[in-house]
Design an enzyme around this catalytic site. Structure first.
Site, PDB file in Angstrom:
ATOM      1  N   LYS A 193     -11.614  13.265   0.626  1.00 15.03           N
ATOM      2  CA  LYS A 193     -13.011  12.799   0.559  1.00 15.03           C
ATOM      3  C   LYS A 193     -13.332  12.303  -0.857  1.00 15.03           C
ATOM      4  O   LYS A 193     -13.884  11.209  -1.030  1.00 15.03           O
ATOM      5  CB  LYS A 193     -13.961  13.947   0.920  1.00 15.03           C
ATOM      6  N   LYS A 198     -18.018  13.471 -11.889  1.00 12.41           N
ATOM      7  CA  LYS A 198     -17.169  14.249 -10.970  1.00 12.41           C
ATOM      8  C   LYS A 198     -16.171  13.346 -10.234  1.00 12.41           C
ATOM      9  O   LYS A 198     -14.993  13.680 -10.069  1.00 12.41           O
ATOM     10  CB  LYS A 198     -18.071  14.976  -9.967  1.00 12.41           C
TER      11      LYS A 198
END
Ligand code: NAD
Length: 305
Positions: A246, A171
């Site tokens: 983030k 990811k």
């Protein structure tokens, strides 16, 4: 675990709500909970009942699914949840989080006698609504096989990437591509504007040419060519710029740990941090185009001759 396990689903944000709706539509028994009252209200508006507390969601549940912003949230919820779950429960964490937290959560789950899978997703809110998310799984094969039937109603694709935290690694790499490619697409549209090119003309060419990518064809950062993209909805997320910042922080941290330089990833992070500094954190990450429109230029045609 029974044939239809009780699933405690924690995190009813932009992603969690449509994921829960898919599970419920498939006949799953779901206890949905979020710490935010507006998120719970939005879930009920979408037709799914919620429970009043984390304790109510967890007590006796067979499966915990988390869809939370960052590692610290998943660690906190896990610590509270694990003593309340049934023996031999399964934790599926679909959040995008850092590798160290993911490994710590796996270790804690195993210490409680649970199966654990990190299962971050790609596909955005559109994929969540359509039940076509790509799930990237990390964990031992028995845990992964147990997670598969739970994930299937939400999934277009389920890929077992390796051991604990391998899903998060996939990811992190995927979203570094996404963060970089969205900036490239935004820059191209702004340059096109400056050159007198219509948005639709650039889209019609690039979407069928070598510039084609998801940021362009599924998530086009200008209104018009892709009617479902957040650009058509005043850049309401979607995928908030703060979450992209983030994720780019996660890839920079992972690259640092691996002693590997990712210069484009580093620059993308800097640009998203600047978008956040200007108050854009809660807008969709494709609002990067508005930040770039406002950026001054010092380079001239002379430099390119
Ligand atoms: P979001 O901010 O919309 O939702 C997160 C939810 O978690 C919020 O409703 C918040 O109230 C809740 N929450 C936080 N702490 C909690 C706690 N302790 N207990 C209960 N609830 C708590 O985020 P999102 O867009 O749904 O994303 C969730 C995760 O999925 C993130 O890790 C994100 O990076 C990842 N992700 C998002 C997208 C996207 O397109 N939005 C795509 C892929 C992955």
């Amino acid at each position: 675990m029974t044939g239809n396990p009780t699933i405690a689903f924690v995190g009813l944000g932009n992603m969690g709500r449509p994921m829960v709706s898919r599970l419920v539509a498939a006949g799953a028994s779901v206890r949905a909970f979020d710490a935010s009252l507006p998120a719970m209200e939005a879930m009920r508006t979408a037709g799914v009942e919620t429970v009043g507390s984390l304790t109510e969601a967890m007590t006796g549940a067979d499966v915990l699914v988390t869809m939370l912003p960052a590692g610290r949230h998943v660690v906190a919820v896990s610590q509270e949840a694990y003593p309340l779950l049934t023996r031999g429960a399964l934790h599926i964490d679909c959040s995008s989080i850092d590798i160290a937290s993911a490994k710590a959560i796996h270790a804690s789950a195993v210490a409680h006698g649970f199966h654990s899978v990190d299962a971050p997703v790609s596909g955005g809110t559109g994929g969540a609504e359509a039940g076509s998310l790509t799930f990237m799984l990390g964990g031992d094969p028995a845990a992964v096989e147990r997670a598969r039937p739970i994930l299937e109603p939400m999934a277009g694709r389920i890929v077992h990437c390796g051991e604990a935290a391998a899903g998060q690694a996939a990811k992190i790499c995927n979203n570094m591509i996404l963060g970089i490619s969205m900036i490239g697409v935004c820059e191209a549209f702004v340059l096109g504007e400056k050159l007198g090119l219509s948005h639709q003309a650039l889209f019609d060419v690039a979407s069928k040419s070598s510039g084609q990518c998801w940021s362009l064809t599924s998530y086009c950062p200008v209104p018009g060519p892709v009617p479902t993209s957040p650009a058509n909805n005043e850049y309401r997320p979607g995928f908030a710029a703060a979450l992209m910042a983030k994720d780019l922080g996660l890839s920079q941290a992972a690259a640092g740990d691996a002693h590997f330089e990712t210069p484009m990833g580093a620059l993308a992070r800097t640009l998203y941090d600047r978008l956040l500094d200007e108050g854009g954190g809660e807008r969709d990450f494709s609002a990067m185009i508005e930040f770039l429109r406002g950026a001054a230029t010092t380079t001239s045609t002379e430099d390119a001759r």
